[in-house]
Design a protein around this motif. Sequence first.
Motif, PDB file in Angstrom:
ATOM      1  N   GLU A 232      30.061  65.911  52.805  1.00 23.80           N
ATOM      2  CA  GLU A 232      31.149  64.946  52.890  1.00 23.80           C
ATOM      3  C   GLU A 232      31.378  64.497  54.328  1.00 23.80           C
ATOM      4  O   GLU A 232      31.580  63.305  54.596  1.00 23.80           O
ATOM      5  N   GLY A 233      31.305  65.433  55.270  1.00 20.05           N
ATOM      6  CA  GLY A 233      31.469  65.067  56.674  1.00 20.05           C
ATOM      7  C   GLY A 233      30.337  64.196  57.173  1.00 20.05           C
ATOM      8  O   GLY A 233      30.550  63.221  57.904  1.00 20.05           O
ATOM      9  N   LYS A 236      30.667  60.748  55.549  1.00 24.01           N
ATOM     10  CA  LYS A 236      31.820  60.044  56.106  1.00 24.01           C
ATOM     11  C   LYS A 236      31.475  59.441  57.457  1.00 24.01           C
ATOM     12  O   LYS A 236      31.965  58.369  57.834  1.00 24.01           O
ATOM     13  N   SER A 273      34.596  62.585  45.867  1.00 22.85           N
ATOM     14  CA  SER A 273      34.955  62.529  47.290  1.00 22.85           C
ATOM     15  C   SER A 273      34.706  61.145  47.868  1.00 22.85           C
ATOM     16  O   SER A 273      35.534  60.610  48.625  1.00 22.85           O
ATOM     17  N   LEU A 274      33.561  60.533  47.526  1.00 19.02           N
ATOM     18  CA  LEU A 274      33.230  59.217  48.071  1.00 19.02           C
ATOM     19  C   LEU A 274      34.125  58.133  47.478  1.00 19.02           C
ATOM     20  O   LEU A 274      34.519  57.190  48.175  1.00 19.02           O
ATOM     21  N   LEU A 277      37.275  57.812  49.232  1.00 20.40           N
ATOM     22  CA  LEU A 277      37.176  57.099  50.512  1.00 20.40           C
ATOM     23  C   LEU A 277      37.103  55.584  50.325  1.00 20.40           C
ATOM     24  O   LEU A 277      37.037  54.846  51.304  1.00 20.40           O
ATOM     25  N   TYR A 279      34.701  53.915  48.313  1.00 21.22           N
ATOM     26  CA  TYR A 279      33.367  53.386  48.018  1.00 21.22           C
ATOM     27  C   TYR A 279      33.158  53.253  46.514  1.00 21.22           C
ATOM     28  O   TYR A 279      33.705  54.041  45.725  1.00 21.22           O
TER      29      TYR A 279
END
Length: 291
Positions: A232-233, A236, A273-274, A277, A279
């Motif tokens: 994830e980092g 990102k 997770s994406l 953000l 997306y």
Amino acid sequence: MRSQARLNLVIISGLSGSGKTYALKAFEDAGYFCIDNLPPALLPTFVDLCNQQQSEIANVALGIDIRERAFFSDFVGILERVKALGHAIRVLFLEAREEVLIRRFSESRRPHPLLPHLPVLDGIRFEKERVAELRCQADRIIDTSDLTVHELGELLAKQFQRESSDRRLTISLITFGYKFGVPYDIDLLFDVRFLRNPFFVPELKPLSGENPQVQTFVLTDSDAISLLQHLEGFLKFLLPLFQRERRSYLTIAIGCTGGRHRSVAVAGRLRESLAALGYEVGLKHRDIEKS
């Protein structure tokens, strides 16, 4: 009566070797409908066809080549006729210093298109005289002497990209099993075979990574938690850089041995997770039904 669609039209021209081809590609990446070397006399016909067909085309970039013999023939008048129909027209003129143009022609080993049998400098100066009138009509003049093609694209994206277009990078996640082969049409690949495997747990073996029991087994392991934090980092950090290069699509593959348990669980969590953000994320499990 059907109303005419209003076109947002950008005319791209300038000196040979100044980056017109790259500029047109930048507009294409920004979502414009692009045509290279359209004779100026056909511009009103093109606009009329867009209206007749009730076309969804709203943003157009046209590359105009100096080699077109009728380049200056009533060019200003043609633009005024199109503007009178209510369409927005901007003329973008690209140029560069003489020494830079000479170097670019030398590196590409191309003769100057106007005077191919004479030294390049003669062709450059002759062309500058030919396009002087058009340069005066330009709404924006860009000197590309000190710009890379990527910097030119970024500059044009900031200047001309549609305000209504908040394009986001579209991400496709695909899971697979290494035993069935690695997908070929991917951009990034992550191997999760080091995670503990539900295949060896009798009650979990017949299930898939979409099952909550399998997800708990896989994702609560300390290695999986650490992996997802790093992924994830990393993404990102990486995805905005892809967007800066105006990438539209990115395919990420996640593989385990059979493509049924670990890769599916990890991809499902990564998708969440994406998406959080902002997306657009698609997910496909290639081998989930294979034995």
